[in-house]
Design a protein around this motif. Structure first.
Motif, mmCIF file in Angstrom:
data_model
loop_
_atom_site.group_PDB
_atom_site.id
_atom_site.type_symbol
_atom_site.label_atom_id
_atom_site.label_comp_id
_atom_site.label_asym_id
_atom_site.label_seq_id
_atom_site.Cartn_x
_atom_site.Cartn_y
_atom_site.Cartn_z
ATOM 1 N N MET A 150 0.818 -1.209 0.000
ATOM 2 C CA MET A 150 0.000 0.000 0.000
ATOM 3 C C MET A 150 0.859 1.270 0.000
ATOM 4 S SD MET A 150 -3.105 -0.795 -0.358
ATOM 5 C CE MET A 150 -2.578 -2.182 -1.365
ATOM 6 N N LEU A 151 2.027 1.215 0.651
ATOM 7 C CA LEU A 151 2.969 2.330 0.518
ATOM 8 C C LEU A 151 3.311 2.543 -0.956
ATOM 9 C CD1 LEU A 151 5.537 1.738 3.421
ATOM 10 C CD2 LEU A 151 3.642 3.357 3.392
ATOM 11 N N GLY A 152 3.576 1.430 -1.646
ATOM 12 C CA GLY A 152 3.905 1.510 -3.067
ATOM 13 C C GLY A 152 2.738 1.968 -3.914
ATOM 14 N N VAL A 153 1.541 1.483 -3.602
ATOM 15 C CA VAL A 153 0.353 1.917 -4.348
ATOM 16 C C VAL A 153 0.165 3.422 -4.194
ATOM 17 C CG1 VAL A 153 -2.168 1.778 -4.447
ATOM 18 C CG2 VAL A 153 -0.824 -0.309 -4.253
ATOM 19 N N GLY A 154 0.347 3.915 -2.961
ATOM 20 C CA GLY A 154 0.240 5.354 -2.739
ATOM 21 C C GLY A 154 1.262 6.132 -3.544
ATOM 22 N N ALA A 155 2.491 5.607 -3.594
ATOM 23 C CA ALA A 155 3.537 6.269 -4.379
ATOM 24 C C ALA A 155 3.197 6.257 -5.868
ATOM 25 C CB ALA A 155 4.883 5.592 -4.140
ATOM 26 N N VAL A 156 2.642 5.139 -6.354
ATOM 27 C CA VAL A 156 2.246 5.047 -7.767
ATOM 28 C C VAL A 156 1.135 6.045 -8.078
ATOM 29 C CG1 VAL A 156 1.125 3.576 -9.484
ATOM 30 C CG2 VAL A 156 2.980 2.669 -8.105
ATOM 31 N N ILE A 157 0.131 6.093 -7.202
ATOM 32 C CA ILE A 157 -0.980 7.026 -7.415
ATOM 33 C C ILE A 157 -0.473 8.466 -7.416
ATOM 34 C CG2 ILE A 157 -3.104 7.950 -6.386
ATOM 35 C CD1 ILE A 157 -3.678 5.119 -5.367
ATOM 36 N N GLY A 158 0.411 8.782 -6.453
ATOM 37 C CA GLY A 158 0.946 10.137 -6.385
ATOM 38 C C GLY A 158 1.812 10.486 -7.573
ATOM 39 N N ALA A 159 2.756 9.582 -7.890
ATOM 40 C CA ALA A 159 3.680 9.848 -8.999
ATOM 41 C C ALA A 159 2.961 9.870 -10.336
ATOM 42 C CB ALA A 159 4.791 8.797 -9.010
ATOM 43 N N GLY A 160 2.001 8.949 -10.503
ATOM 44 C CA GLY A 160 1.285 8.867 -11.775
ATOM 45 C C GLY A 160 0.185 9.900 -11.921
ATOM 46 N N GLY A 161 -0.385 10.344 -10.799
ATOM 47 C CA GLY A 161 -1.517 11.265 -10.868
ATOM 48 C C GLY A 161 -1.155 12.729 -10.758
ATOM 49 N N ALA A 162 0.033 13.032 -10.245
ATOM 50 C CA ALA A 162 0.396 14.437 -9.995
ATOM 51 C C ALA A 162 0.401 15.266 -11.279
ATOM 52 C CB ALA A 162 1.762 14.507 -9.308
ATOM 53 N N PHE A 163 1.057 14.761 -12.310
ATOM 54 C CA PHE A 163 1.177 15.551 -13.544
ATOM 55 C C PHE A 163 -0.157 15.661 -14.295
ATOM 56 C CE2 PHE A 163 2.852 16.758 -17.736
ATOM 57 C CZ PHE A 163 3.741 17.764 -17.358
ATOM 58 N N PRO A 164 -0.926 14.577 -14.477
ATOM 59 C CA PRO A 164 -2.236 14.726 -15.118
ATOM 60 C C PRO A 164 -3.177 15.654 -14.354
ATOM 61 C CG PRO A 164 -1.564 12.434 -15.149
ATOM 62 C CD PRO A 164 -0.578 13.161 -14.285
ATOM 63 N N LEU A 165 -3.150 15.589 -13.018
ATOM 64 C CA LEU A 165 -3.996 16.489 -12.231
ATOM 65 C C LEU A 165 -3.581 17.936 -12.454
ATOM 66 C CD1 LEU A 165 -6.231 16.830 -10.124
ATOM 67 C CD2 LEU A 165 -4.509 16.469 -8.329
ATOM 68 N N PHE A 166 -2.293 18.170 -12.495
ATOM 69 C CA PHE A 166 -1.756 19.500 -12.780
ATOM 70 C C PHE A 166 -2.228 20.001 -14.154
ATOM 71 C CE2 PHE A 166 1.987 21.187 -15.222
ATOM 72 C CZ PHE A 166 1.940 22.498 -14.770
ATOM 73 N N LEU A 167 -2.179 19.152 -15.173
ATOM 74 C CA LEU A 167 -2.627 19.535 -16.506
ATOM 75 C C LEU A 167 -4.118 19.851 -16.535
ATOM 76 C CD1 LEU A 167 -0.697 16.944 -18.752
ATOM 77 C CD2 LEU A 167 -0.128 19.358 -18.380
ATOM 78 N N SER A 168 -4.897 19.054 -15.798
ATOM 79 C CA SER A 168 -6.357 19.256 -15.806
ATOM 80 C C SER A 168 -6.773 20.555 -15.139
ATOM 81 C CB SER A 168 -7.041 18.075 -15.113
ATOM 82 O OG SER A 168 -6.804 18.103 -13.712
#
Length: 404
Positions: A150-168
């Motif tokens: 779950m630590l890793g899942v959180g890191a994946v969600i954060g790393a993968g979602g940060a840039f798309p959220l920023f673009l949106s």
């Protein structure tokens, strides 16, 4: 999962908990774990968009690790005074507040990161002790594997979602800050899901009769230091790349989108390593082979990023990510398996994380200054590789089958 630990039976007044209560415990445990890397993994992909000064960049990447070190002992004190469940609730409140504050500009980003990091420092110490208290001994491999996953899942969600959220949100500087503030939402969800566990909270000092001498000589034990150095050097490697990996690739000609993709891929591999290695290590009496595998994955991945052709970068970030997930996950499992009780697990966790995060905090700082000074990533990455070789020499006693 269908049984309660002795501690859980005692807290429940001798009655077995209903299945719904067990699922609430698991759901709360998973949601807390999921949020423990989001605040760190979401900054790296946006560093170029935030337009921070070099000093602020170093602070936002290094200050959290210093605070994780300094406030680890606070986790032990809160556990003794309030119990694991209530201490986690307080930590979640701090995390929610810190994440939300990051949306208010550069100064609030630094302050919010600091407040959220204090919450994470408490969680880091409490979670292994909570696992020891609320789950059966034979479940520890699965429990700590799921924790690392779950630590890793959180890191994946954060790393993968940060840039798309920023673009949106508009892809400007204000959008970068606003997107960081929105990561308070999953933290708030975890806080609400954790609320039912407050009824189980008993101060550890009351259970142990207020005796706090169990770990007074911990700093004189070789095994404790070996666990601490393994954890600290693994976290150093993780947070160097957590802070700088996107910058490493963009400075070498990759587009921000490509750098974000490589970073997300490394975090996905981190998630797999974080679950698989502790899960398998729990089935062995001796964990030294798993430690060697973990360190070598990090070493080969680091050297691959440094020397291999750029079109093979995906191979090396996946290998590096696997080792980076396995290291802290295996280290956290060692807090539990090398300890004879919940009290010693909490104290070993506090020692390893207070000293370990202090060691780890030097990583992003030194790497950042070296890069700024020499204008190249070659020397900083060779330093990281050298520390991994040192780790192979000093950390293996932590893997022997023995208890503190």
């Amino acid at each position: 999962m269908n049984e309660l630990s002795d501690g859980n039976r005692r807290l429940a007044g001798g009655a077995m908990a209903r299945p719904g209560q067990l699922w609430l415990l698991w759901l709360g445990f998973i949601m807390v774990s999921l949020n423990m890397r989001l605040i760190f993994a979401t900054v790296g992909p946006l560093l170029s968009a935030l337009h921070l000064s070099f000093t602020s960049t170093l602070l936002v990447t290094t200050l959290p690790l210093v605070l994780l070190s300094v406030f680890s002992i606070t986790g032990v004190k809160l556990r003794q005074r309030m119990g694991e469940e209530r201490a986690l609730f307080v930590a979640l409140v701090l995390l929610c507040l810190g994440c939300a504050m990051r949306g208010g500009g550069e100064a609030m980003l630094l302050l919010g990161t600091a407040i959220g990091s204090v919450g994470i420092a408490v969680m880091n110490v409490i979670m292994p002790a909570l696992a020891r208290k609320r789950f059966l001994p034979q479940q520890m491999g699965s429990v700590m594997g799921i924790y690392a996953l779950m630590l890793g899942v959180g890191a994946v969600i954060g790393a993968g979602g940060a840039f798309p959220l920023f673009l949106s949100l508009g892809a400007d500087e204000m959008a970068a800050y606003q997107s960081l503030g929105l990561w308070a939402i999953p933290a708030l969800l975890a806080l609400l899901i954790w609320l039912p566990q407050l009824r189980h909270s008993v101060a550890a000092g009351q259970v142990s009769g207020g005796r706090n001498g169990a770990g007074n000589d911990l700093y004189r034990q070789r095994v404790a230091w070996s666990v601490t150095l393994f954890f600290g050097l693994q976290v150093l490697n993780l947070y160097v790349f957590l802070a700088w990996m996107p910058t490493i690739f963009t400075s070498r000609g990759s587009s921000p989108e490509s750098a974000a993709l490589l970073f997300s891929a490394s975090q996905f591999s981190l998630m797999i390593g974080g679950f698989l290695v502790p899960f398998l290590a729990a089935r062995a009496r001796d964990q030294r082979g798993f430690m060697v595998l973990t360190i070598l994955c990090c070493l080969v991945g680091t050297l691959g990023i440094l020397y291999a052709p750029g079109n093979s970068a995906m191979v090396w970030v996946l290998l590096l990510g696997f080792g980076q997930g396995a290291g802290p996950g295996l280290g956290t499992y060692l807090f539990v398996v090398r300890s004879a009780s919940g009290e010693s697990a909490a104290r070993l966790s506090a020692m390893a994380q207070s000293v370990g995060y202090l060691i780890a905090g030097l990583g992003p700082l030194l790497v950042g200054y070296l890069w700024k000074f020499v204008g190249s990533w070659d020397l900083p990455l060779l330093l990281v590789a050298g520390l991994l070789v040192l780790e192979l020499l000093v950390c293996l006693p932590a893997g022997k089958n023995q208890r503190i």
